[in-house]
Scaffold this motif. Structure first.
Motif, PDB file in Angstrom:
ATOM      1  N   UNK A 199      13.649  81.833  40.396  1.00 26.06           N
ATOM      2  CA  UNK A 199      14.163  80.215  39.712  1.00 26.06           C
ATOM      3  C   UNK A 199      15.537  80.881  39.732  1.00 26.06           C
ATOM      4  N   UNK A 200      15.786  79.760  40.242  1.00 27.03           N
ATOM      5  CA  UNK A 200      17.823  79.436  40.861  1.00 27.03           C
ATOM      6  C   UNK A 200      18.277  79.215  39.121  1.00 27.03           C
ATOM      7  N   UNK A 201      19.563  79.276  38.938  1.00 29.51           N
ATOM      8  CA  UNK A 201      20.602  78.659  37.876  1.00 29.51           C
ATOM      9  C   UNK A 201      21.230  77.755  38.984  1.00 29.51           C
ATOM     10  N   UNK A 202      22.262  77.426  37.874  1.00 29.73           N
ATOM     11  CA  UNK A 202      22.861  76.208  38.345  1.00 29.73           C
ATOM     12  C   UNK A 202      23.007  75.933  39.871  1.00 29.73           C
ATOM     13  N   UNK A 203      22.355  75.757  41.274  1.00 32.00           N
ATOM     14  CA  UNK A 203      22.911  76.132  42.686  1.00 32.00           C
ATOM     15  C   UNK A 203      24.324  75.585  42.633  1.00 32.00           C
ATOM     16  N   UNK A 204      23.724  73.194  42.112  1.00 34.70           N
ATOM     17  CA  UNK A 204      25.294  73.362  42.223  1.00 34.70           C
ATOM     18  C   UNK A 204      26.247  72.984  41.123  1.00 34.70           C
ATOM     19  N   UNK A 205      26.617  74.152  40.401  1.00 35.04           N
ATOM     20  CA  UNK A 205      27.785  73.799  39.962  1.00 35.04           C
ATOM     21  C   UNK A 205      29.077  74.457  40.452  1.00 35.04           C
ATOM     22  N   UNK A 206      29.859  73.672  39.253  1.00 36.98           N
ATOM     23  CA  UNK A 206      31.077  73.625  40.210  1.00 36.98           C
ATOM     24  C   UNK A 206      31.828  74.444  40.558  1.00 36.98           C
ATOM     25  N   UNK A 221       7.686  71.704  48.185  1.00 33.83           N
ATOM     26  CA  UNK A 221       7.627  71.540  47.530  1.00 33.83           C
ATOM     27  C   UNK A 221       8.546  72.292  46.407  1.00 33.83           C
ATOM     28  N   UNK A 222       9.499  71.646  45.799  1.00 30.05           N
ATOM     29  CA  UNK A 222      10.610  72.627  44.932  1.00 30.05           C
ATOM     30  C   UNK A 222      10.492  72.644  43.730  1.00 30.05           C
ATOM     31  N   UNK A 223      11.267  72.350  42.425  1.00 31.16           N
ATOM     32  CA  UNK A 223      10.900  71.942  41.172  1.00 31.16           C
ATOM     33  C   UNK A 223      12.484  71.840  40.345  1.00 31.16           C
ATOM     34  N   UNK A 224      13.165  71.394  40.147  1.00 34.33           N
ATOM     35  CA  UNK A 224      14.419  71.066  39.265  1.00 34.33           C
ATOM     36  C   UNK A 224      14.654  70.968  37.647  1.00 34.33           C
ATOM     37  N   UNK A 270      12.958  76.847  42.131  1.00 34.81           N
ATOM     38  CA  UNK A 270      13.167  76.707  41.321  1.00 34.81           C
ATOM     39  C   UNK A 270      14.253  76.345  40.733  1.00 34.81           C
ATOM     40  N   UNK A 271      15.579  75.680  40.611  1.00 33.12           N
ATOM     41  CA  UNK A 271      16.630  75.616  40.371  1.00 33.12           C
ATOM     42  C   UNK A 271      17.215  73.995  39.077  1.00 33.12           C
ATOM     43  N   UNK A 272      18.021  74.189  38.610  1.00 35.00           N
ATOM     44  CA  UNK A 272      18.870  74.236  37.337  1.00 35.00           C
ATOM     45  C   UNK A 272      19.735  73.002  37.277  1.00 35.00           C
ATOM     46  N   UNK A 273      19.614  71.885  36.812  1.00 36.47           N
ATOM     47  CA  UNK A 273      20.675  70.636  37.577  1.00 36.47           C
ATOM     48  C   UNK A 273      21.125  69.709  36.159  1.00 36.47           C
ATOM     49  N   UNK A 274      22.808  69.766  36.362  1.00 38.64           N
ATOM     50  CA  UNK A 274      22.773  68.559  35.420  1.00 38.64           C
ATOM     51  C   UNK A 274      23.633  68.025  35.580  1.00 38.64           C
ATOM     52  N   UNK A 275      24.880  67.116  34.533  1.00 39.58           N
ATOM     53  CA  UNK A 275      25.119  66.222  34.253  1.00 39.58           C
ATOM     54  C   UNK A 275      26.673  67.139  34.988  1.00 39.58           C
ATOM     55  N   UNK A 276      27.144  68.448  34.497  1.00 38.32           N
ATOM     56  CA  UNK A 276      28.186  68.983  35.138  1.00 38.32           C
ATOM     57  C   UNK A 276      28.079  69.211  36.237  1.00 38.32           C
ATOM     58  N   UNK A 277      27.258  69.205  36.881  1.00 39.30           N
ATOM     59  CA  UNK A 277      26.868  69.954  38.401  1.00 39.30           C
ATOM     60  C   UNK A 277      27.837  69.173  39.131  1.00 39.30           C
ATOM     61  N   UNK A 278      27.831  69.967  40.550  1.00 40.35           N
ATOM     62  CA  UNK A 278      28.111  68.769  42.000  1.00 40.35           C
ATOM     63  C   UNK A 278      27.305  67.293  41.903  1.00 40.35           C
TER      64      UNK A 278
END
Lengths: 362, 565
Positions: free
Chosen positions: B360-367, B334-337, B411-419
């Protein structure tokens, strides 16, 4: 009226489904036919190219019906040959069939002293011979039929589950009983700690003493149609040299061990083979088949000098110009090591890391 | 009194001869059956190597095809010859050329002396058996099987299905239930003679000659009528894999075999020099009468079979490429977003790292770049922070990340600004735990003070992306554990909501939190939102966010950290 319409509608829909099924069947038959033509073309090429090979030492009378044979093309590999032969003799290879292409460093002379080696020499183009595959295909047609054959380069050392205690004869017997005709073994690029070209105490008797490190979990896996072969990429070369264009990073999947038939042919180095069932030694239902790795000892310190040479020779890639950056990076004597690199211990470690599997062979 | 050995041999004659000599040296006479398929030259040279021993005899040869009657006929003839030629034999042990005695022969003799009237034969009724792999259970007896399974597979299958369609059902020639069990048994003279000299044997033989795999049922069934005392287990250690072929023992199994205390093991690889050398040595230690304990070997093999059949959940590798990732694991643990939390809370990432044991990772899918935990440029397994490498295979990237650090909860962060190429991937992954505050990304724009025109454009774009993603999380295909709030909803009870999220990630985690993250200053945010609305945008992802809400938040002591229960 509505009843009639609905029946008509149903027939139409079912008819469409059957038509698309028929279409798919037709397409897959066309694909199979194409692959068959391709395989036969490779075999024909190999037969034509046989004249390029001149035998330098023929000891093929030593081959017996159950012998495990090893096929290689080499060019100036005197550094690696002693350990190469030692490694595979320990695994129980009975005879080595080697094509020496333009060797100038005494490799041929060294091999001539060996009791279990047959050598062919050629000065023709490696690239024009599909990177040596045509030559080897010819030898495999002649000598490989019905044998378990290993096709490896001098810088590839095969390791599989239990290899310390169970020779290739045990593995191949088990594969035979399981109805498996090939073994998947991806290349694992081994590298030293520090700049690759300036390694102290490089021990040629065991390149793995210097090249102790590898990347454990940055690989990508795809299945390619229509041959259903794997396409594995990643590792240190992808992250270091092809960071901006991963698509071009080297292919790592290999099928080095095959129960050969004279109608078989490797397609693209030993990355894939025909008939395509040879490529399908992976489980698709969540199951794990057996697999090994080829420890790739490319990054000995001689690579820096060799890269300068290879850049000029243009014999290693189909469109060599594209790979100039790669050679330039190697010539600059890079350091592939990072703090996430893993030091090689044994096959069990590789299995724990998920790089290989013993696939039920306890 | 002693034990007689019946040995069925079809290959590896050097090893068979070695084993036969070993039995004779231990005082056990041997009768060898050689498969009729073996060439005469091989047979005569094999016989010649054993010609010097009187206690070894050769029985009449039958053709032995796996699953066919030949094996039983061979066993019958060899047993008859053994019982006739060696009157001092009390037990007969059935073995093969690739069986190896693990304990000194004298120990076996002593053990059988202590169990003088016991028959060791695994024999269970069909209903109780779970090990058959071919799907034929009762039908082994009620159908006819004249074709070889190995060589005439198609005929075999067709004939079976034809009989099924015709509802063929043979009658058993006896009243008792058929039994099946391991082919390798050890019977007493009385039982074996009873079976072999049964007045109805002709009838039985005729019936069993059309049974599927009779060597696993003939003696197992008939001994039930003749035996005084049956111990339903085999003295031969023999394990089968999921394809139904026996597991093979190699040199590296030496210690395991030694500690098993089993009498005989099969199958041994003919090249296992060390095993043959060790176990065929004459005994040095004092003899023991320990009971066999095959459990350890059982465990080893059942683990191997599980690995072969099920594989490691969430692993993709060169010999495991599931075509149905959903069933066989998109990820291995399991992992958390977290979505929007790092916009709403100033020090969310350091706070999360401090208060929990998550990685805790930051935005892994940062552009632009992969934001690994602690600003590392490389992560476990040799994963690089290059966006090109990540975007080449984003699914593989996430799977590798979870696998490489599978000893940690990530865990990692995600948002609409990411890939966004990954968003369906974790939305459909039951291992993912997603907490989402929609619209929180607007706070970033608000705080950066970007030119309004530009902000308006990106806001519209991000809102679209975010609502697509929210729909994915709420769709019928989603398997992730998710909690979704609009920013307005979340702000109603931030402390409770945060603690809910923590408990979702790992039960009890919410209670451990003693310190709350610091919320950003929202003064003026309400006015900012109103301004967006006035410009014609409808920031629906924010929820029902009224202007005075923003003021309210800022007027109340929001900057003071509050405790999360």
């Amino acid at each position: 009226m509505t009843g009639f319409a609905s029946i008509f509608e149903r027939f139409r829909r079912e008819g469409q489904i059957w038509l698309s099924r028929l279409g798919n069947l037709f397409l897959s038959l066309v694909n199979l036919y194409r692959l068959r033509t391709k395989r036969r073309r490779f075999l024909a090429r190999a037969i034509l190219k046989r004249r390029e090979l001149k035998i330098a030492l023929d000891q093929t009378h030593l081959i017996q019906c159950k012998s495990i044979l090893s096929f290689s093309t080499i060019r100036n590999e005197i550094d690696r040959l002693p350990h190469f032969l030692k490694h595979y003799r320990l695994l129980g290879v009975d005879h080595f069939l080697i094509v020496a292409n333009n060797c100038t460093d005494g490799s041929v002379e060294y091999l001539k002293e060996q009791p279990d080696v047959s050598i062919w020499v050629t000065d023709r183009s490696y690239k024009a011979s599909r990177f040596g595959v045509d030559w080897l295909t010819w030898l495999q047609i002649r000598f490989g039929h019905k044998h378990w054959t290993l096709t490896v380069d001098a810088d590839e050392l095969l390791i599989y589950p239990h290899y310390e205690h169970r020779p290739l004869a045990a593995l191949t017997q088990w594969l035979d009983r399981s109805g498996q005709t090939s073994l998947q073994a991806m290349m694992l690029d081994m590298y030293p700690k520090g700049e690759i070209g300036t390694q102290q105490e490089c021990d040629l008797n065991n390149p793995l003493k210097t090249l102790r490190w590898f990347d454990s979990g940055n690989y990508s896996f795809q299945i390619q149609q229509p041959m259903k072969n794997l396409w594995i990429q990643g590792g240190p070369r992808a992250r270091q040299f092809f960071e901006s264009d991963p698509q071009r990073s080297p292919t790592l999947n290999k099928i080095p061990l095959v129960k050969w038939n004279r109608r078989f042919a490797y397609v693209n180095s030993t990355h894939s083979a025909l008939p395509r069932r040879l490529n399908q030694s992976y489980g698709v239902n969540g199951d794990e088949r057996i697999s090994g790795v080829l420890l790739h000892t490319k990054f000995l310190d001689s690579i820096v000098k060799k890269s300068q040479e290879e850049k000029l020779r243009k014999e290693h890639f189909n469109n060599s110009e594209l790979y100039n950056d790669y050679y330039d990076a190697l010539i600059k004597n890079p350091d592939l090591w990072t703090h996430t690199s893993v030091e090689f211990q044994d096959w069990k470690q590789l299995e724990r890391l998920g790089l290989i599997s013993s696939g039920g062979w306890a | 009194m002693t034990v007689g050995i019946v040995m069925l041999v079809h290959a590896d004659f050097d090893r068979a001869a070695q084993i036969a000599r070993h039995w004779v040296d231990g005082g056990c006479p041997v009768v060898i059956h050689i498969d009729k398929k073996v060439s005469d030259a091989k047979v005569s040279s094999f016989k010649a190597t054993l010609a010097d021993i009187d206690e070894i005899k050769f029985s009449e040869r039958h053709k032995c095809e796996w699953g066919m009657w030949g094996l039983v006929a061979a066993t019958q003839d060899a047993s008859e010859l053994l019982l006739q030629s060696f009157p001092n034999v009390r037990h007969v042990y059935l073995s093969s050329g690739s069986c190896i005695p693990l304990r000194p022969v004298q120990e076996l003799v002593a053990y059988l002396d202590a169990h003088a009237d016991t028959d060791f034969i695994e024999s269970a009724t069909i209903e109780d058996v779970t090990w058959t792999v071919d799907g034929l259970e009762e039908e082994r007896f009620t159908l006819r099987f004249p074709f070889s399974w190995r060589k005439q597979r198609r005929l075999f299958d067709r004939y079976v299905s034809l009989q099924r369609r015709l509802r063929v059902k043979r009658k058993l020639p006896f009243k008792m239930q058929p039994h099946i069990g391991s082919q390798w048994w050890c019977l007493t003279r009385e039982t074996l003679e009873g079976v072999l000299k049964d007045p109805l044997r002709g009838k039985y033989d005729k019936f069993f000659s059309r049974v599927w795999i009779p060597d696993e049922s003939y003696f197992q069934t008939l001994s039930r009528t003749h035996s005084r005392k049956i111990e339903s287990r085999s003295l031969t250690l023999s394990k089968f894999d999921f394809q139904g072929k026996p597991h093979i023992f190699y040199d590296d199994h030496l210690q395991l075999l030694r500690r098993s205390d089993c009498f005989v093991a099969r199958k041994i690889w003919s090249g296992a020099d060390k095993l043959y050398e060790t176990f065929l040595r004459s005994p040095e230690d004092a003899l023991t009468i320990a009971e066999p304990q095959p459990e350890k070997i059982d465990r080893l093999f059942s683990k191997a079979t599980e690995r072969r059949v099920k594989g490691r959940h969430g692993l993709v590798m060169q010999s495991r490429i599931p075509n149905d990732m959903w069933r066989h694991g998109k990820s291995c643990r399991e992992y958390a977003v977290f979505e929007g939390f790092d916009s709403l809370f100033e020090d969310f990432i350091p706070w999360l790292k401090r208060t929990t044991e998550l990685r805790v990772h930051g935005h892994l899918f940062n552009q632009d770049i992969v934001e690994f935990a602690d600003g590392e440029t490389m992560f476990k397994g040799g994963m690089s922070n290059s966006k090109h490498l990540r975007d080449y295979d984003p699914t593989g990237f996430l799977r590798n990340l979870i696998w490489n650090a599978r000893d940690e909860h990530q865990a990692f962060q995600f948002g609409p600004q990411d890939n966004q190429s990954i968003h369906w991937e974790f939305a459909t992954d039951p291992n993912a735990c997603v907490a989402m505050i929609t619209g929180a990304w607007l706070i970033d724009g608000f705080r950066k003070g970007l030119p309004f025109e530009e902000l308006r454009k990106t806001a519209a774009k991000h809102q679209k992306i975010e609502s697509t993603h929210r729909d994915a999380l709420q769709s019928g295909y989603a398997n992730a554990k998710s909690r979704i709030w609009t920013l307005a909803e979340f702000l109603e009870a931030p402390a409770e909501n945060l603690s809910l999220v923590m408990n979702d990630i790992s039960p009890g985690l919410g209670r451990q939190i003693t310190e709350a993250p610091k919320m950003v200053d929202l003064t003026g945010f309400g006015a900012f939102v109103q301004n967006l609305k006035n410009e014609g945008m409808n920031p629906f992802v924010l929820g029902d966010f009224r202007q005075d809400d923003g003021r309210e938040v800022s007027e109340k002591p929001a900057r003071k950290p509050y405790l999360v229960r």
